[in-house]
Design an enzyme around this catalytic site. Structure first.
Site, PDB file in Angstrom:
ATOM      1  N   LYS A   1       0.812  -1.226   0.000  1.00  0.00           N
ATOM      2  CA  LYS A   1       0.000   0.000   0.000  1.00  0.00           C
ATOM      3  C   LYS A   1       0.843   1.274   0.000  1.00  0.00           C
ATOM      4  CE  LYS A   1      -4.458  -1.807   1.163  1.00  0.00           C
ATOM      5  NZ  LYS A   1      -5.481  -2.069   2.154  1.00  0.00           N
TER       6      LYS A   1
ATOM      7  N   ARG B   1      -3.927  -9.848   4.735  1.00  0.00           N
ATOM      8  CA  ARG B   1      -4.391  -9.935   3.338  1.00  0.00           C
ATOM      9  C   ARG B   1      -3.237  -9.462   2.466  1.00  0.00           C
ATOM     10  NH1 ARG B   1      -6.614  -6.553  -0.404  1.00  0.00           N
ATOM     11  NH2 ARG B   1      -8.251  -7.397  -1.727  1.00  0.00           N
TER      12      ARG B   1
HETATM   13  N1  HH2 Z   1      -7.674  -3.544   0.770  1.00  0.00           N
HETATM   14  C1  HH2 Z   1      -8.023  -3.541  -0.529  1.00  0.00           C
HETATM   15  C2  HH2 Z   1      -9.147  -4.256  -0.961  1.00  0.00           C
HETATM   16  N2  HH2 Z   1      -9.892  -4.974  -0.095  1.00  0.00           N
HETATM   17  N3  HH2 Z   1     -10.285  -5.760   2.111  1.00  0.00           N
HETATM   18  C3  HH2 Z   1      -9.945  -5.779   3.405  1.00  0.00           C
HETATM   19  N4  HH2 Z   1     -10.672  -6.499   4.286  1.00  0.00           N
HETATM   20  N5  HH2 Z   1      -8.870  -5.085   3.893  1.00  0.00           N
HETATM   21  C4  HH2 Z   1      -8.089  -4.332   3.066  1.00  0.00           C
HETATM   22  O1  HH2 Z   1      -7.117  -3.700   3.565  1.00  0.00           O
HETATM   23  C5  HH2 Z   1      -8.414  -4.272   1.669  1.00  0.00           C
HETATM   24  C6  HH2 Z   1      -9.546  -5.006   1.216  1.00  0.00           C
HETATM   25  C7  HH2 Z   1      -7.209  -2.782  -1.513  1.00  0.00           C
HETATM   26  O2  HH2 Z   1      -6.183  -3.550  -2.039  1.00  0.00           O
HETATM   27  P1  HH2 Z   1      -6.213  -4.412  -3.410  1.00  0.00           P
HETATM   28  O3  HH2 Z   1      -7.293  -5.426  -3.429  1.00  0.00           O
HETATM   29  O4  HH2 Z   1      -4.854  -4.955  -3.603  1.00  0.00           O
HETATM   30  O5  HH2 Z   1      -6.453  -3.351  -4.547  1.00  0.00           O
HETATM   31  P2  HH2 Z   1      -7.763  -2.840  -5.267  1.00  0.00           P
HETATM   32  O6  HH2 Z   1      -8.727  -2.349  -4.267  1.00  0.00           O
HETATM   33  O7  HH2 Z   1      -7.247  -1.749  -6.158  1.00  0.00           O
HETATM   34  O8  HH2 Z   1      -8.322  -4.002  -6.027  1.00  0.00           O
END
Ligand code: HH2
Length: 266
Positions: free
Chosen positions: A205, A239
């Site tokens: 992040k 995660r």
């Molecule tokens: N962060 C993201 C998405 N979903 N869910 C939970 N429970 N906690 C988190 O910190 C979280 C989440 C964002 O990361 P990512 O899925 O890698 O990216 P994007 O939202 O751009 O798909």
């Protein structure tokens, strides 16, 4: 928890696994690397992301859930704020709903999770993905996130979700400045004290890049440090994009935590 984003625009891996076949292949790699749980998402929640239509999101997620259910007994989580997408994913064999809005964006979500007997992740976010990084502000970020999660957990309980199926998540990067994310990691014990297992998503992040200046593809070392600290401060799951190195790093944090508990009882 290994991340599978079936999206063209996720911040860390957008477009890498945009077809169902690519996403399933990626999930298989994460399972081979030792993931305990797979989180499948069809809508990016990166800062500034625009919402995706329910049919588009469902069409991205469902084939991946169904294909994985046919070949693994590991728990499958669906990362969505929409009850219609969650309902379809649960029907296709998902076990858990990871809702970054903690049931606030769709009033049908918590009753659905209750009715299906699924587990739920309730995550804190200030604002919405479209606006959340514009001017995040808190008095006491840890107290405010804890109060929010306690309130959402109570809402989940009153919707009929069993306490043992509720997870909470501070929402690293969701309406937070770097210092807010760092304070939450430093005081995760206060969230764990709510009595629900804590999930933390710090992998790759922006706040990690803000500390060291690395671009998103060069944040593995920083992500491992964040995962270790999260576990040391009470997270029950992390995660992550990089499952194999995270497992190794977290095993050390776990072993040190165990040794310190054993030593503490002597
Ligand atoms: N962060 C993201 C998405 N979903 N869910 C939970 N429970 N906690 C988190 O910190 C979280 C989440 C964002 O990361 P990512 O899925 O890698 O990216 P994007 O939202 O751009 O798909």
């Amino acid at each position: 928890m290994g991340i599978v984003n079936v999206t063209p625009d996720s911040f860390a891996d957008g477009g890498h696994h945009a077809t169902a076949e690519q996403a399933v292949a990626h999930a298989r790699r994460l399972i081979a690397e030792g993931a305990d749980l797979i989180d499948i998402g069809g809508e990016s929640t990166r800062p500034g992301a625009q919402p995706v239509a329910v049919e588009v999101e469902r069409a991205r997620v469902l084939p991946v859930v169904a294909a994985l259910r046919a070949e693994t007994g590991l728990p499958i989580s669906v990362d969505t704020t929409k009850a219609e997408v969650a309902a379809a994913a649960l029907a296709a064999g998902a076990d858990m709903v990871n809702d970054v809005s903690a049931g606030r964006f769709d009033s049908a979500m918590l009753p659905l999770v209750a009715e299906r007997g699924a587990a739920v992740v309730l995550m804190h976010m200030q604002g919405t993905p479209a606006t959340m990084q514009q001017a995040p502000a808190y008095g006491d970020v840890v107290a405010e996130v804890a109060a929010f999660l306690a309130e959402r957990a109570a809402a989940a309980r009153s919707a009929g979700i069993d306490a043992e199926r509720i997870w909470v998540d501070p929402g690293i990067g969701f309406g937070k400045r770097p210092e807010h994310n760092l304070a939450l990691l430093a005081h995760l014990e206060r969230l764990a004290a709510l009595g629900f297992p804590v999930l933390v998503g710090a992998s790759r992040k922006t706040f990690l890049g803000a500390l060291g200046g690395e671009p998103v593809e060069a944040r593995l070392a920083a992500s491992l440090a964040a995962a270790v600290l999260a576990v040391a401060h009470g997270a029950r799951a992390v995660r992550v994009h990089d499952v194999a190195p995270t497992r190794r790093a977290v095993a050390v944090a776990d072993a040190v935590g165990y040794a310190s508990r054993v030593a503490g009882t002597r």
